[in-house]
Design a protein around this motif. Sequence first.
Motif, PDB file in Angstrom:
ATOM      1  N   LEU A 157       0.827  -1.201   0.000  1.00 41.77           N
ATOM      2  CA  LEU A 157       0.000   0.000   0.000  1.00 41.77           C
ATOM      3  C   LEU A 157       0.863   1.254   0.000  1.00 41.77           C
ATOM      4  N   TYR A 158       1.941   1.240   0.785  1.00 40.65           N
ATOM      5  CA  TYR A 158       2.819   2.407   0.851  1.00 40.65           C
ATOM      6  C   TYR A 158       3.392   2.724  -0.533  1.00 40.65           C
ATOM      7  N   LEU A 159       3.822   1.706  -1.246  1.00 40.09           N
ATOM      8  CA  LEU A 159       4.439   1.926  -2.553  1.00 40.09           C
ATOM      9  C   LEU A 159       3.420   2.316  -3.618  1.00 40.09           C
ATOM     10  N   GLU A 160       2.160   1.914  -3.431  1.00 38.87           N
ATOM     11  CA  GLU A 160       1.147   2.173  -4.457  1.00 38.87           C
ATOM     12  C   GLU A 160       0.382   3.475  -4.228  1.00 38.87           C
ATOM     13  N   GLN A 161       0.294   3.940  -2.983  1.00 40.34           N
ATOM     14  CA  GLN A 161      -0.493   5.128  -2.677  1.00 40.34           C
ATOM     15  C   GLN A 161       0.334   6.401  -2.889  1.00 40.34           C
ATOM     16  N   SER A 162      -0.377   7.515  -3.084  1.00 39.01           N
ATOM     17  CA  SER A 162       0.310   8.784  -3.346  1.00 39.01           C
ATOM     18  C   SER A 162       0.084   9.823  -2.259  1.00 39.01           C
ATOM     19  N   ASP A 163      -0.957   9.682  -1.454  1.00 40.42           N
ATOM     20  CA  ASP A 163      -1.222  10.693  -0.437  1.00 40.42           C
ATOM     21  C   ASP A 163      -0.163  10.608   0.659  1.00 40.42           C
ATOM     22  N   PRO A 164       0.557  11.710   0.937  1.00 46.42           N
ATOM     23  CA  PRO A 164       1.651  11.646   1.923  1.00 46.42           C
ATOM     24  C   PRO A 164       1.187  11.333   3.338  1.00 46.42           C
ATOM     25  N   ALA A 165      -0.004  11.817   3.737  1.00 47.57           N
ATOM     26  CA  ALA A 165      -0.492  11.531   5.087  1.00 47.57           C
ATOM     27  C   ALA A 165      -0.807  10.048   5.250  1.00 47.57           C
ATOM     28  N   PHE A 166      -1.442   9.457   4.255  1.00 44.94           N
ATOM     29  CA  PHE A 166      -1.776   8.036   4.323  1.00 44.94           C
ATOM     30  C   PHE A 166      -0.503   7.187   4.307  1.00 44.94           C
ATOM     31  N   ARG A 167       0.444   7.560   3.459  1.00 45.74           N
ATOM     32  CA  ARG A 167       1.715   6.836   3.400  1.00 45.74           C
ATOM     33  C   ARG A 167       2.445   6.918   4.748  1.00 45.74           C
ATOM     34  N   ARG A 168       2.397   8.091   5.363  1.00 51.81           N
ATOM     35  CA  ARG A 168       3.056   8.237   6.665  1.00 51.81           C
ATOM     36  C   ARG A 168       2.440   7.301   7.701  1.00 51.81           C
ATOM     37  N   VAL A 169       1.105   7.231   7.744  1.00 49.11           N
ATOM     38  CA  VAL A 169       0.437   6.358   8.715  1.00 49.11           C
ATOM     39  C   VAL A 169       0.774   4.893   8.437  1.00 49.11           C
ATOM     40  N   ASN A 180      11.100  -0.657  10.644  1.00 49.07           N
ATOM     41  CA  ASN A 180      11.319   0.772  10.436  1.00 49.07           C
ATOM     42  C   ASN A 180      11.681   1.124   8.999  1.00 49.07           C
ATOM     43  N   SER A 181      11.694   0.165   8.111  1.00 51.98           N
ATOM     44  CA  SER A 181      12.146   0.454   6.749  1.00 51.98           C
ATOM     45  C   SER A 181      11.243   1.475   6.056  1.00 51.98           C
ATOM     46  N   LEU A 182       9.935   1.380   6.260  1.00 55.81           N
ATOM     47  CA  LEU A 182       9.022   2.313   5.586  1.00 55.81           C
ATOM     48  C   LEU A 182       9.104   3.711   6.191  1.00 55.81           C
ATOM     49  N   ILE A 183       9.182   3.825   7.521  1.00 52.00           N
ATOM     50  CA  ILE A 183       9.243   5.146   8.122  1.00 52.00           C
ATOM     51  C   ILE A 183      10.555   5.834   7.768  1.00 52.00           C
ATOM     52  N   GLU A 184      11.635   5.058   7.672  1.00 48.74           N
ATOM     53  CA  GLU A 184      12.909   5.646   7.263  1.00 48.74           C
ATOM     54  C   GLU A 184      12.843   6.113   5.811  1.00 48.74           C
ATOM     55  N   LEU A 185      12.136   5.376   4.976  1.00 48.23           N
ATOM     56  CA  LEU A 185      11.943   5.803   3.596  1.00 48.23           C
ATOM     57  C   LEU A 185      11.102   7.071   3.544  1.00 48.23           C
ATOM     58  N   HIS A 186      10.032   7.105   4.323  1.00 49.97           N
ATOM     59  CA  HIS A 186       9.171   8.292   4.350  1.00 49.97           C
ATOM     60  C   HIS A 186       9.946   9.515   4.841  1.00 49.97           C
ATOM     61  N   VAL A 187      10.756   9.343   5.868  1.00 46.36           N
ATOM     62  CA  VAL A 187      11.555  10.451   6.400  1.00 46.36           C
ATOM     63  C   VAL A 187      12.531  10.945   5.343  1.00 46.36           C
ATOM     64  N   ALA A 188      13.163  10.031   4.627  1.00 50.80           N
ATOM     65  CA  ALA A 188      14.102  10.429   3.580  1.00 50.80           C
ATOM     66  C   ALA A 188      13.404  11.230   2.485  1.00 50.80           C
ATOM     67  N   GLU A 189      12.191  10.827   2.133  1.00 48.42           N
ATOM     68  CA  GLU A 189      11.446  11.556   1.106  1.00 48.42           C
ATOM     69  C   GLU A 189      11.047  12.949   1.600  1.00 48.42           C
ATOM     70  N   ALA A 190      10.566  13.028   2.843  1.00 56.64           N
ATOM     71  CA  ALA A 190      10.159  14.325   3.385  1.00 56.64           C
ATOM     72  C   ALA A 190      11.345  15.254   3.573  1.00 56.64           C
ATOM     73  N   ALA A 191      12.514  14.685   3.858  1.00 57.57           N
ATOM     74  CA  ALA A 191      13.696  15.494   4.149  1.00 57.57           C
ATOM     75  C   ALA A 191      14.253  16.194   2.921  1.00 57.57           C
ATOM     76  N   THR A 192      13.821  15.808   1.729  1.00 55.85           N
ATOM     77  CA  THR A 192      14.317  16.495   0.534  1.00 55.85           C
ATOM     78  C   THR A 192      13.955  17.975   0.563  1.00 55.85           C
ATOM     79  N   GLY A 193      12.855  18.319   1.231  1.00 58.59           N
ATOM     80  CA  GLY A 193      12.450  19.719   1.322  1.00 58.59           C
ATOM     81  C   GLY A 193      13.357  20.559   2.196  1.00 58.59           C
ATOM     82  N   LEU A 194      14.209  19.919   2.984  1.00 59.65           N
ATOM     83  CA  LEU A 194      15.118  20.680   3.845  1.00 59.65           C
ATOM     84  C   LEU A 194      16.180  21.409   3.046  1.00 59.65           C
TER      85      LEU A 194
END
Length: 313
Positions: A157-169, A180-194
């Motif tokens: 579901l994480y790989l197929e969905q596009s909504d960032p809030a749903f992916r985070r949950v 923790n593999s998915l949360i670390e991936l999500h953090v890496a994606e969100a961190a690009t905005g830094l």
Amino acid sequence: MAISRAHLPGLAIAATLGLAAGAMAVVLAGGNARQHGPGDDALAARVAELEAELARRPAALQPPAQVRPAAATAVAASGSRPPPAAGRAPAPQRTDVDQQLKELLTLAWNDRRSMREKLEDFVAAHPGSEGIAVASKGVFDLADNPQVLPDSALAQLYLEQSDPAFRRVLAQVASTRGDNSLIELHVAEAATGLQAPTPAERQQALVELARSRHASAADRVAPLLRDRDTGVVLDALLALRATGNQRHVRMVEMLAAHPDESVSWLARDVAGELRMLSEQARIRIDDRELAAELPPLPVADAGTVARCISSAG
């Protein structure tokens, strides 16, 4: 995370770290504030204003939740005030949401779909923020039921969905189970905005990272403590409050002598809170912190409120 709210209002970072039903709320501890000098009231007010402004910003790439002031809408639609009720009007219930959740989480004998397929179909049929909130709550409710929603389904579901809030949950629920593999991936994606060129974009990324409630986000946030923009530094401190642990105390303490008094004041307070956490804190999502960051469920619509008022009168 138990935090005193004596001096500052709650923060929403994105989505809750929302903080929002939550709810990401991040506030300065009143007990620590009382230990500072007489000018702290003014500093607290300044930081509170910054937190309120941060709370109004939506999560990165995430539309703000469409939560309508239902009672006000019902009164405005009628053009007049509702008649006084003989007794207290019954509180509006989220009957539609409750029914949607019940149907979503029930695997009927005549429905051959798996829970992953049901979630996919539900999000496709309800693509807005309200549908995402219901789907997120459903995933959260199944966090302790890997038989119905297996780890492999969370990953798919994480790989197929596009909504960032749903992916985070989805990623956070996987972390509560020890992956923790998915949360670390999500953090890496969100961190690009830094790395964004404008302070506002960097602050937006900090909001989303704060909502992750995971220590890997704190590691990404820490370099922003040296940002040239004071607002970014303050938001980085708030994000560290929501994601850091004792390992990050020294980084925060370095700002205790910052020339901007609001930064130094907040740094001392955040350091005090992180000092109480072990170095192993937040390396796995706590379900209570996850609950505070769930997208807010929709409230009852105007028609429901109007019917409640009419039945009470």
